[in-house]
Design a protein around this motif. Structure first.
Motif, mmCIF file in Angstrom:
data_model
loop_
_atom_site.group_PDB
_atom_site.id
_atom_site.type_symbol
_atom_site.label_atom_id
_atom_site.label_comp_id
_atom_site.label_asym_id
_atom_site.label_seq_id
_atom_site.Cartn_x
_atom_site.Cartn_y
_atom_site.Cartn_z
ATOM 1 N N THR A 118 -67.796 8.854 -4.081
ATOM 2 C CA THR A 118 -66.634 9.015 -3.290
ATOM 3 C C THR A 118 -65.741 7.768 -3.308
ATOM 4 O O THR A 118 -64.793 7.467 -3.252
ATOM 5 C CB THR A 118 -67.025 9.523 -1.932
ATOM 6 O OG1 THR A 118 -67.807 10.727 -2.140
ATOM 7 C CG2 THR A 118 -65.881 9.589 -0.919
ATOM 8 N N LYS A 119 -66.568 6.639 -2.967
ATOM 9 C CA LYS A 119 -65.832 5.188 -3.014
ATOM 10 C C LYS A 119 -65.114 4.966 -4.564
ATOM 11 O O LYS A 119 -64.100 4.662 -4.512
ATOM 12 C CB LYS A 119 -66.714 4.109 -2.705
ATOM 13 C CG LYS A 119 -65.965 2.788 -2.508
ATOM 14 C CD LYS A 119 -66.828 1.927 -1.877
ATOM 15 C CE LYS A 119 -66.107 0.386 -1.610
ATOM 16 N NZ LYS A 119 -66.971 -0.603 -0.770
ATOM 17 N N THR A 120 -65.841 5.264 -5.488
ATOM 18 C CA THR A 120 -65.314 5.133 -6.726
ATOM 19 C C THR A 120 -63.971 5.911 -7.065
ATOM 20 O O THR A 120 -63.174 5.204 -7.381
ATOM 21 C CB THR A 120 -66.356 5.425 -7.976
ATOM 22 O OG1 THR A 120 -67.704 4.456 -7.730
ATOM 23 C CG2 THR A 120 -65.690 5.207 -9.225
ATOM 24 N N ARG A 121 -63.972 7.080 -6.606
ATOM 25 C CA ARG A 121 -62.987 8.006 -6.491
ATOM 26 C C ARG A 121 -61.552 7.330 -5.797
ATOM 27 O O ARG A 121 -60.566 7.429 -6.125
ATOM 28 C CB ARG A 121 -63.107 9.446 -6.110
ATOM 29 C CG ARG A 121 -62.040 10.514 -6.436
ATOM 30 C CD ARG A 121 -61.832 10.825 -7.687
ATOM 31 N NE ARG A 121 -62.791 11.177 -8.646
ATOM 32 C CZ ARG A 121 -63.144 12.549 -8.531
ATOM 33 N NH1 ARG A 121 -62.528 13.336 -7.892
ATOM 34 N NH2 ARG A 121 -64.425 12.927 -9.287
ATOM 35 N N MET A 122 -61.930 6.762 -4.744
ATOM 36 C CA MET A 122 -60.835 6.115 -3.841
ATOM 37 C C MET A 122 -60.168 5.250 -4.848
ATOM 38 O O MET A 122 -58.958 5.038 -4.779
ATOM 39 C CB MET A 122 -61.167 5.634 -2.436
ATOM 40 C CG MET A 122 -61.956 6.587 -1.666
ATOM 41 S SD MET A 122 -62.713 5.862 -0.273
ATOM 42 C CE MET A 122 -63.108 7.546 0.808
ATOM 43 N N PHE A 123 -60.982 4.060 -5.217
ATOM 44 C CA PHE A 123 -60.469 3.125 -6.177
ATOM 45 C C PHE A 123 -59.640 3.735 -7.346
ATOM 46 O O PHE A 123 -58.658 3.185 -7.830
ATOM 47 C CB PHE A 123 -61.455 2.169 -6.640
ATOM 48 C CG PHE A 123 -62.024 1.087 -5.414
ATOM 49 C CD1 PHE A 123 -61.283 0.021 -5.692
ATOM 50 C CD2 PHE A 123 -62.727 1.248 -4.290
ATOM 51 C CE1 PHE A 123 -61.773 -0.948 -4.689
ATOM 52 C CE2 PHE A 123 -63.133 0.693 -3.478
ATOM 53 C CZ PHE A 123 -62.802 -0.826 -3.592
ATOM 54 N N VAL A 124 -60.426 4.675 -7.874
ATOM 55 C CA VAL A 124 -59.719 5.130 -9.269
ATOM 56 C C VAL A 124 -58.122 5.950 -8.884
ATOM 57 O O VAL A 124 -57.394 5.776 -9.524
ATOM 58 C CB VAL A 124 -60.507 6.368 -9.712
ATOM 59 C CG1 VAL A 124 -59.690 7.296 -10.773
ATOM 60 C CG2 VAL A 124 -61.858 5.999 -10.424
ATOM 61 N N ASP A 125 -58.394 6.741 -7.752
ATOM 62 C CA ASP A 125 -57.135 7.121 -7.057
ATOM 63 C C ASP A 125 -56.039 6.149 -6.884
ATOM 64 O O ASP A 125 -54.803 6.251 -7.103
ATOM 65 C CB ASP A 125 -57.141 7.932 -5.989
ATOM 66 C CG ASP A 125 -57.826 9.321 -6.184
ATOM 67 O OD1 ASP A 125 -58.006 9.613 -7.333
ATOM 68 O OD2 ASP A 125 -58.468 9.896 -5.173
ATOM 69 N N ALA A 126 -56.409 4.809 -6.513
ATOM 70 C CA ALA A 126 -55.563 3.877 -6.110
ATOM 71 C C ALA A 126 -54.978 3.226 -7.518
ATOM 72 O O ALA A 126 -53.753 2.334 -7.353
ATOM 73 C CB ALA A 126 -56.234 2.707 -5.423
ATOM 74 N N LEU A 127 -55.496 3.431 -8.439
ATOM 75 C CA LEU A 127 -54.992 3.066 -9.963
ATOM 76 C C LEU A 127 -54.148 4.169 -10.543
ATOM 77 O O LEU A 127 -53.891 3.747 -11.830
ATOM 78 C CB LEU A 127 -56.292 2.448 -10.587
ATOM 79 C CG LEU A 127 -56.913 1.204 -10.088
ATOM 80 C CD1 LEU A 127 -58.264 1.045 -10.979
ATOM 81 C CD2 LEU A 127 -56.041 -0.032 -10.064
ATOM 82 N N GLU A 128 -53.954 5.151 -9.916
ATOM 83 C CA GLU A 128 -53.413 6.132 -10.805
ATOM 84 C C GLU A 128 -52.094 5.658 -11.524
ATOM 85 O O GLU A 128 -51.247 5.011 -10.771
ATOM 86 C CB GLU A 128 -53.007 7.240 -9.625
ATOM 87 C CG GLU A 128 -52.571 8.758 -10.525
ATOM 88 C CD GLU A 128 -52.534 9.893 -9.686
ATOM 89 O OE1 GLU A 128 -52.077 10.859 -9.939
ATOM 90 O OE2 GLU A 128 -52.562 9.579 -8.395
ATOM 91 N N GLY A 129 -51.973 6.081 -12.686
ATOM 92 C CA GLY A 129 -50.907 5.665 -13.367
ATOM 93 C C GLY A 129 -50.577 4.333 -13.905
ATOM 94 O O GLY A 129 -49.708 3.906 -14.594
ATOM 95 N N LEU A 130 -51.586 3.483 -13.741
ATOM 96 C CA LEU A 130 -51.775 2.167 -14.281
ATOM 97 C C LEU A 130 -52.828 2.119 -15.340
ATOM 98 O O LEU A 130 -53.856 2.709 -15.362
ATOM 99 C CB LEU A 130 -52.268 1.249 -13.195
ATOM 100 C CG LEU A 130 -51.251 0.901 -12.232
ATOM 101 C CD1 LEU A 130 -51.720 0.043 -11.117
ATOM 102 C CD2 LEU A 130 -50.034 0.350 -12.631
ATOM 103 N N PRO A 131 -52.456 1.410 -16.633
ATOM 104 C CA PRO A 131 -53.322 1.321 -17.726
ATOM 105 C C PRO A 131 -54.521 0.418 -17.425
ATOM 106 O O PRO A 131 -54.650 -0.565 -18.166
ATOM 107 C CB PRO A 131 -52.510 0.897 -18.785
ATOM 108 C CG PRO A 131 -51.561 0.101 -18.110
ATOM 109 C CD PRO A 131 -51.273 0.879 -16.806
#
Length: 294
Positions: A118-131
């Motif tokens: 769950t915490k990892t998904r939060m960080f992944v979502d925060a990086l959406e659109g960035l390579p």
């Protein structure tokens, strides 16, 4: 959804489960043995008490299988699914004694792994659109690294090195012990296979230049302010565009987008596996819903 693809890891996880069960059971489950008839059978419903990303269902299945192979485990969702409070994620049927023996270990593992995912998904979502690739670190619970790194992947992140043996990562204490970045890199290069990469941790632009000069494959920018990090990335990409740039240190949900915007390739976050909120998951025997047995 994410699938359990650890391959040959099942045997290793089963061995760990046996040890964890032995720690919990000891000479026997005295409460269950003294209160419930040995031939009692039940249906157990596993459900979440808060929303989040589920991880660890295949591990829970292994727990119940090790306890009693006759137990029937049916997952109702898959690892990687986002679920709402109240969602039934699995049903287990069989010996009541066996269900209660396996209950706490199965829940403990799923709660922790789901919290990490769950915490990892939060960080992944925060990086959406960035390579940028989000990765974990070796800051894992002793004995649980395989599972916790699995949970990071379930959450959409990736894994850094698994242990001390699978990559050269020259950190500040290695630099001090070797007598500098150049000495450390050259010593490592002489001894490792040509297929292995060398990563160097840097804290200043001078160290970045030294790491570049001696042919580092990956340069970590550790706890750098945004302005310095942007300058470091610019220097690295200008002289050695093939070098991977990793940012680390003090990364939070509030800062990760700004860090990613500096142009780094990878961001490592130790907090994914050492500082997280375990998801609240519960198991109820013979639960009823709408007057009918589930």
């Amino acid at each position: 959804m994410f699938e359990w693809t650890t391959g040959g890891y099942d045997a290793a996880v089963r061995e760990q489960i046996r040890g964890w069960l032995a720690e919990d059971i000891g000479s026997g489950d005295i409460t269950t043995e003294t209160t419930i008839p040995g031939d009692s059978r039940s249906k157990a419903v596993i459900h979440v008490k808060e929303s989040g990303i589920i991880a660890g269902l295949p591990v829970a299945r292994l727990v119940f299988d090790v306890v009693d192979p006759s137990l029937v485990f049916e997952a109702k969702v898959q690892d990687g699914e986002r679920v709402d409070k109240g969602t039934v994620i699995a049903i287990v049927e069989g010996s009541t004694h066996s269900l209660l023996i396996g209950e706490r270990l199965a829940l403990n593992l799923m709660q922790r792994l789901s919290g990490i995912a769950t915490k990892t998904r939060m960080f992944v979502d925060a990086l959406e659109g960035l390579p940028v690739r989000l990765v974990d670190t070796r800051k894992t619970t002793p004995g649980h690294r395989l599972l916790e790194k699995y949970a990071v992947r379930v959450g959409g992140g990736a894994n850094h090195r698994f242990g001390l043996y699978d990559a050269v990562m020259i950190k500040d204490n290695h630099i001090k012990g070797a007598g500098g970045i150049k000495a450390a890199v050259e010593a490592a290069r002489r001894k490792i296979p040509h297929t292995m990469k060398i990563e160097v941790e840097t804290e200043s632009l001078a160290q970045v230049e030294e790491a570049l000069a001696c042919g580092s494959d990956i340069i970590m920018l550790d706890n750098m302010a945004a302005a310095m990090m942007k300058e470091a990335v610019a220097r690295i990409k200008a002289s050695a565009p093939h070098v991977i740039v990793e940012a680390s240190g003090g990364v939070s949900l509030d800062t990760i987008h700004a860090i990613a915007s500096c142009g780094v390739d990878v961001i490592s976050v130790g907090g994914l596996t050492y500082s997280f909120h375990a998801l609240d998951i519960s198991l109820d025997l013979n639960a009823k819903k709408g007057g009918e047995s589930l």
